[in-house]
Motif scaffolding. Structure first.
Motif, mmCIF file in Angstrom:
data_model
loop_
_atom_site.group_PDB
_atom_site.id
_atom_site.type_symbol
_atom_site.label_atom_id
_atom_site.label_comp_id
_atom_site.label_asym_id
_atom_site.label_seq_id
_atom_site.Cartn_x
_atom_site.Cartn_y
_atom_site.Cartn_z
ATOM 1 N N GLU A 282 27.583 -44.077 7.704
ATOM 2 C CA GLU A 282 28.381 -43.461 8.761
ATOM 3 C C GLU A 282 28.451 -41.940 8.599
ATOM 4 N N ASP A 283 28.279 -41.437 7.357
ATOM 5 C CA ASP A 283 28.318 -39.992 7.132
ATOM 6 C C ASP A 283 27.181 -39.295 7.870
ATOM 7 N N VAL A 284 26.036 -39.973 7.982
ATOM 8 C CA VAL A 284 24.873 -39.377 8.644
ATOM 9 C C VAL A 284 25.031 -39.433 10.155
ATOM 10 N N VAL A 285 25.259 -40.642 10.696
ATOM 11 C CA VAL A 285 25.258 -40.785 12.158
ATOM 12 C C VAL A 285 26.482 -40.159 12.804
ATOM 13 N N ALA A 286 27.614 -40.112 12.080
ATOM 14 C CA ALA A 286 28.831 -39.529 12.654
ATOM 15 C C ALA A 286 28.839 -38.009 12.574
ATOM 16 N N GLY A 287 27.905 -37.435 11.801
ATOM 17 C CA GLY A 287 27.861 -35.982 11.703
ATOM 18 C C GLY A 287 28.962 -35.404 10.851
ATOM 19 N N ILE A 288 29.567 -36.225 9.963
ATOM 20 C CA ILE A 288 30.673 -35.750 9.135
ATOM 21 C C ILE A 288 30.181 -34.675 8.162
ATOM 22 N N ARG A 289 28.998 -34.902 7.581
ATOM 23 C CA ARG A 289 28.323 -33.890 6.778
ATOM 24 C C ARG A 289 26.961 -33.640 7.410
ATOM 25 N N THR A 290 26.500 -32.410 7.359
ATOM 26 C CA THR A 290 25.163 -32.117 7.884
ATOM 27 C C THR A 290 24.148 -32.510 6.829
ATOM 28 N N PRO A 291 23.276 -33.475 7.134
ATOM 29 C CA PRO A 291 22.389 -34.024 6.112
ATOM 30 C C PRO A 291 21.170 -33.149 5.825
ATOM 31 N N GLN A 292 20.372 -33.596 4.865
ATOM 32 C CA GLN A 292 19.161 -32.897 4.455
ATOM 33 C C GLN A 292 17.942 -33.532 5.123
ATOM 34 N N PRO A 293 16.867 -32.758 5.290
ATOM 35 C CA PRO A 293 15.670 -33.290 5.954
ATOM 36 C C PRO A 293 14.939 -34.311 5.087
ATOM 37 N N LEU A 294 14.270 -35.235 5.766
ATOM 38 C CA LEU A 294 13.566 -36.312 5.077
ATOM 39 C C LEU A 294 12.289 -35.819 4.399
ATOM 40 N N THR A 295 11.502 -35.016 5.103
ATOM 41 C CA THR A 295 10.178 -34.638 4.613
ATOM 42 C C THR A 295 10.124 -33.178 4.177
ATOM 43 N N ARG A 296 9.116 -32.890 3.358
ATOM 44 C CA ARG A 296 8.894 -31.519 2.904
ATOM 45 C C ARG A 296 8.633 -30.591 4.095
ATOM 46 N N ALA A 297 7.840 -31.070 5.067
ATOM 47 C CA ALA A 297 7.509 -30.241 6.233
ATOM 48 C C ALA A 297 8.764 -29.889 7.028
ATOM 49 N N MET A 298 9.670 -30.869 7.224
ATOM 50 C CA MET A 298 10.915 -30.590 7.942
ATOM 51 C C MET A 298 11.772 -29.592 7.172
ATOM 52 N N ALA A 299 11.838 -29.750 5.857
ATOM 53 C CA ALA A 299 12.656 -28.856 5.039
ATOM 54 C C ALA A 299 12.144 -27.422 5.134
ATOM 55 N N GLU A 300 10.830 -27.246 5.060
ATOM 56 C CA GLU A 300 10.258 -25.898 5.132
ATOM 57 C C GLU A 300 10.461 -25.289 6.512
ATOM 58 N N ALA A 301 10.352 -26.123 7.562
ATOM 59 C CA ALA A 301 10.544 -25.626 8.931
ATOM 60 C C ALA A 301 11.977 -25.171 9.160
ATOM 61 N N ASN A 302 12.938 -25.824 8.461
ATOM 62 C CA ASN A 302 14.359 -25.482 8.625
ATOM 63 C C ASN A 302 14.853 -24.469 7.601
ATOM 64 N N GLY A 303 13.932 -23.949 6.778
ATOM 65 C CA GLY A 303 14.331 -22.977 5.765
ATOM 66 C C GLY A 303 15.078 -23.591 4.602
ATOM 67 N N ASN A 304 14.843 -24.895 4.349
ATOM 68 C CA ASN A 304 15.536 -25.593 3.253
ATOM 69 C C ASN A 304 14.546 -26.155 2.244
#
Length: 536
Positions: A282-304
């Motif tokens: 529920e923490d992920v879908v409810a947006g209670i905390r902003t989660p981390q990206p699944l893949t390396r490519a997503m993380a690099e695209a988001n500056g994380n």
């Protein structure tokens, strides 16, 4: 005797994917995955026919349902060597809805059911972690209090925020066991004050309370509104899925996440999703905390860079990729998958056909036909003609001047301008008066569905690209920016601040769901260019 309950888990299942009208989409897919040998926690599904009986007989159940539920629960106990309600080796379960047609977030869920003052001590001993046990207990009291007992969830959230502030903690994960024990006692006081009775300690009473609440949620206003907006018949009912809990909140080798086998915004053949370490779903879908990206490519695209599951949990991620490939081939469509990692071990909690934008639907259909997963005729049938107007929405003029005041995650593509509103009711009121609005929330909830439908776009301060706001916005074809961390929303004053700028309700902003930019004022747009997939 009529069969009302279908078991799954332990490598076998009494149902299959084709039984979605009886078992609901979630129950049918859990049965299918269990039959495929995937790591699905065991459980059972109470059919949609029970829902029909429930409403036809003044919310009463078939007389032989309780016996079948007891037998199915006993099977789960035997598979796991745990006992429901046992103070030494307690079995905990989740109770979730599951209609034949996907209605993300519109009906109710209860996690960690079976906890009380005795079983929480057994859970602490079993897990060797008192903090984890009381974190699960406080979550259960809040969810049960909200879903079953009808207590305003903000009462619990305010208590949590007060405790974090008093302890100097930013996140709930920073609270220690002693703080969480105090929070449990405070939550129980909230229940007693709101209902005049203590929190229910009997696990069986908890179970039947949750089952009734899930069936009851089929007719709550948000679910009725969602069905009306999406032309879903009101007589199909929901199933109820009771499933053994697995825990993503046991420590740093645990996680929970939501993933898509292809990008639901663009249709690109690339894994897309998010996860949270030491959290529950529920923490992920409810947006209670902003989660981390699944893949390396997503993380690099988001500056994380370095934050992705692919990098931090490489072995579990590799196993998850194998699940992605198997399920997409099996269902021959892009899948939306929920998973939990408990002490390094992967469990799959749900798969369903993923909601997507019109742009993504077009690209996925064309690509899957080229890959040989589906034929050309099926590819054409998968693209809803009514949704194609989304491809014709304008985009921002690249030469126009713009004042960017915040950035978030590009959750659903498209660019729109509109008056800022802070409530779903106000969004609907202004839209009915012919005004264009952008709904701004800290995070959206299923109760905001009518306002999301009325708004031209959605902006949230918290939550990720698989949060409720993002999933519903993509399904509606609405531009959406989520997790704009620089946004400070003040509902009482009806304003937000970002980048040193105060924006009041009624002022105009522009959001770009393709880049995540939030801009002050109205930014000019240009007509879009259709992609090559449209011509295919």
């Amino acid at each position: 005797m009529k069969k009302w309950v279908y078991a799954f888990g332990g490598g076998t299942a009494e149902g299959r994917a084709a039984m979605r009208d009886l078992l609901g989409g979630k129950g049918a897919n859990l049965a299918e995955m269990a039959g495929l040998g995937l790591p699905v926690p065991p459980g059972f599904t109470i059919t949609t026919e029970v829902c029909a009986h429930f409403y036809a007989h003044d919310r009463r159940y078939p007389p032989d349902l309780e016996e079948q539920v007891t037998a199915a629960m006993r099977r789960v106990e035997e598979l796991l060597d745990l006992r429901f309600g046992d103070p030494e080796r307690p079995l905990l379960v989740s109770v979730r809805s599951g209609a034949p047609v996907s209605m993300p977030g519109m009906m109710d869920t209860v996690l960690n059911l079976g906890l009380n003052d005795s079983t929480v001590e057994g859970l602490a001993r079993m897990g060797g972690d008192r903090r984890f046990a009381f974190d699960s207990y406080r979550r259960f009291i809040q969810m049960y209090g909200d879903v079953v007992l009808g207590i305003d969830h903000y009462l619990f959230e305010d208590q949590l925020e007060d405790l974090k502030q008093s302890r100097g903690c930013r996140f709930d994960t920073d609270l220690d066991a002693e703080a969480l024990e105090r929070l449990v006692e405070a939550y129980k006081r909230i229940v007693r004050e709101a209902t005049g009775a203590p929190f229910p300690e009997d696990p069986n009473a908890q179970l039947w309370g949750a089952i009734g609440a899930v069936f009851g949620s089929w007719m709550v206003p948000r679910a009725v509104t969602y069905r009306r907006l999406h032309d879903i018949p009101g007589d199909m009912g929901t199933a109820v899925n009771v499933q053994a809990m697995v825990f993503g909140n046991m420590g740093e080798d645990c996680a929970t996440g939501v993933a898509f086998t292809r990008n639901p915004s663009t249709g690109e053949k690339a894994y897309y999703g998010e996860y949270l370490i030491n959290a529950q779903g529920e923490d992920v879908v409810a947006g209670i905390r902003t989660p981390q990206p699944l893949t390396r490519a997503m993380a690099e695209a988001n500056g994380n860079a370095g934050s992705s599951m692919e990098e931090r949990m490489p072995e579990t991620f590799a196993e998850l990729v194998r699940v992605f490939e198997l399920l997409e081939r099996h269902y021959r469509d892009m899948q939306d998958i929920e998973f939990t990692v408990q002490r390094g071990r992967l469990f799959v909690l749900q798969t369903r056909t993923g909601k997507r934008t019109a742009q993504a639907a077009l690209k996925i259909a064309v690509d899957m036909a080229r890959e040989g997963l589906i034929d050309r005729r099926e590819a054409i049938a998968r693209v809803d003609p009514a949704s194609l107007d989304q491809l014709l929405h304008p985009s921002l003029d690249p030469t126009a001047e713009r004042r960017v005041i915040a950035r978030g995650l590009p959750a659903s593509p498209g660019a729109v301008s509109g008056e800022v509103v802070f409530t779903a009711d106000e969004a609907e009121r202004r839209a009915q008066a012919g005004r264009e609005v952008v709904l701004v929330r800290i995070e959206t909830s299923p109760d905001d569905i009518h306002g999301m439908h009325a708004a031209r776009g959605i902006l949230t301060a918290r939550g990720g690209m698989t949060s409720h706001a993002a999933v519903v916005a993509r399904g509606m074809g609405k531009p959406c920016v989520c997790g704009a961390a620089d946004l400070s929303v003040d509902y009482a004053e009806r304003c937000f601040t970002a980048g040193g700028t105060r924006v009041a309700e009624g002022e105009v902003i522009t959001i770009d769901g393709g880049t995540g930019q939030v801009m002050l004022g109205r930014v000019p747009t240009v007509d879009p260019q259709l992609s090559g997939d449209f011509a295919t």
